[in-house]
Design a protein around this motif. Structure first.
Motif, PDB file in Angstrom:
ATOM      1  N   THR A   3     -44.123   4.801   4.154  1.00 35.42           N
ATOM      2  CA  THR A   3     -45.363   5.520   3.631  1.00 35.42           C
ATOM      3  C   THR A   3     -45.568   5.133   1.913  1.00 35.42           C
ATOM      4  O   THR A   3     -44.728   4.490   1.282  1.00 35.42           O
ATOM      5  CB  THR A   3     -44.643   6.912   3.494  1.00 35.42           C
ATOM      6  N   GLU A   4     -46.719   5.289   1.719  1.00 38.06           N
ATOM      7  CA  GLU A   4     -47.328   5.103   0.434  1.00 38.06           C
ATOM      8  C   GLU A   4     -48.252   6.132  -0.189  1.00 38.06           C
ATOM      9  O   GLU A   4     -49.177   6.395   0.608  1.00 38.06           O
ATOM     10  CB  GLU A   4     -47.805   3.617   0.356  1.00 38.06           C
ATOM     11  N   GLN A   5     -47.890   6.482  -1.422  1.00 34.32           N
ATOM     12  CA  GLN A   5     -48.951   7.384  -1.832  1.00 34.32           C
ATOM     13  C   GLN A   5     -48.814   7.288  -3.410  1.00 34.32           C
ATOM     14  O   GLN A   5     -47.758   7.268  -3.898  1.00 34.32           O
ATOM     15  CB  GLN A   5     -48.390   9.078  -1.747  1.00 34.32           C
ATOM     16  N   THR A   6     -50.053   6.738  -4.039  1.00 37.68           N
ATOM     17  CA  THR A   6     -50.027   6.550  -5.635  1.00 37.68           C
ATOM     18  C   THR A   6     -50.697   7.937  -6.242  1.00 37.68           C
ATOM     19  O   THR A   6     -51.201   8.913  -5.670  1.00 37.68           O
ATOM     20  CB  THR A   6     -50.894   5.236  -5.810  1.00 37.68           C
ATOM     21  N   THR A   7     -50.662   7.876  -7.262  1.00 38.69           N
ATOM     22  CA  THR A   7     -51.361   8.921  -8.292  1.00 38.69           C
ATOM     23  C   THR A   7     -52.427   8.664  -8.612  1.00 38.69           C
ATOM     24  O   THR A   7     -53.159   9.290  -9.320  1.00 38.69           O
ATOM     25  CB  THR A   7     -50.195   9.221  -9.281  1.00 38.69           C
ATOM     26  N   SER A  11     -57.155   7.956  -3.836  1.00 45.76           N
ATOM     27  CA  SER A  11     -56.338   6.956  -3.228  1.00 45.76           C
ATOM     28  C   SER A  11     -55.867   7.862  -1.945  1.00 45.76           C
ATOM     29  O   SER A  11     -55.796   8.982  -2.065  1.00 45.76           O
ATOM     30  CB  SER A  11     -54.844   6.558  -3.888  1.00 45.76           C
ATOM     31  N   GLN A  12     -55.745   7.386  -0.702  1.00 46.71           N
ATOM     32  CA  GLN A  12     -55.297   8.034   0.357  1.00 46.71           C
ATOM     33  C   GLN A  12     -53.958   7.745   0.885  1.00 46.71           C
ATOM     34  O   GLN A  12     -53.250   6.758   0.412  1.00 46.71           O
ATOM     35  CB  GLN A  12     -56.111   7.347   1.482  1.00 46.71           C
ATOM     36  N   PHE A  13     -53.472   8.622   1.376  1.00 49.72           N
ATOM     37  CA  PHE A  13     -52.159   8.483   2.078  1.00 49.72           C
ATOM     38  C   PHE A  13     -52.124   7.269   3.122  1.00 49.72           C
ATOM     39  O   PHE A  13     -52.743   7.272   3.918  1.00 49.72           O
ATOM     40  CB  PHE A  13     -51.406   9.707   2.687  1.00 49.72           C
ATOM     41  N   VAL A  14     -50.981   6.330   3.049  1.00 55.15           N
ATOM     42  CA  VAL A  14     -50.808   5.424   4.137  1.00 55.15           C
ATOM     43  C   VAL A  14     -49.296   5.749   4.875  1.00 55.15           C
ATOM     44  O   VAL A  14     -48.264   5.789   4.179  1.00 55.15           O
ATOM     45  CB  VAL A  14     -50.703   4.016   3.270  1.00 55.15           C
ATOM     46  N   ALA A  15     -49.440   5.586   5.982  1.00 54.86           N
ATOM     47  CA  ALA A  15     -48.098   5.653   6.786  1.00 54.86           C
ATOM     48  C   ALA A  15     -48.232   4.843   8.046  1.00 54.86           C
ATOM     49  O   ALA A  15     -49.254   4.584   8.453  1.00 54.86           O
ATOM     50  CB  ALA A  15     -48.129   6.930   7.340  1.00 54.86           C
ATOM     51  N   THR A  40     -52.134   6.465   9.791  1.00 56.25           N
ATOM     52  CA  THR A  40     -53.135   7.179   9.001  1.00 56.25           C
ATOM     53  C   THR A  40     -54.598   6.442   8.912  1.00 56.25           C
ATOM     54  O   THR A  40     -54.515   5.120   9.120  1.00 56.25           O
ATOM     55  CB  THR A  40     -52.584   7.531   7.570  1.00 56.25           C
TER      56      THR A  40
END
Length: 56
Positions: A3-7, A11-15, A40
């Motif tokens: 998973t990847e979530q940036t501030t 930006s969108q959540f990547v899973a 996602t």
């Protein structure tokens, strides 16, 4: 699973679900192959990979 979530704004959540195989060709050479499957909307749908690892 990755998973990847940036501030970053917008930006969108990547899973992704990641799986693969490895095969020991010799004591010092290994073959790798697998696939990352997007879970996602922001993730790539399918990302195959393959490689070779060599121990010196």
């Amino acid at each position: 699973m990755f998973t990847e979530q940036t501030t970053e704004r917008g930006s969108q959540f990547v899973a992704t679900f990641d799986t693969g195989l490895k095969y020991l060709l010799t004591e010092n050479i290994q073959l790798d192959a697998g696939v990352n499957i997007g879970l996602t909307q922001a993730a790539d749908d399918i990302q195959p990979f393959m490689g070779v690892s060599v121990r010196f």
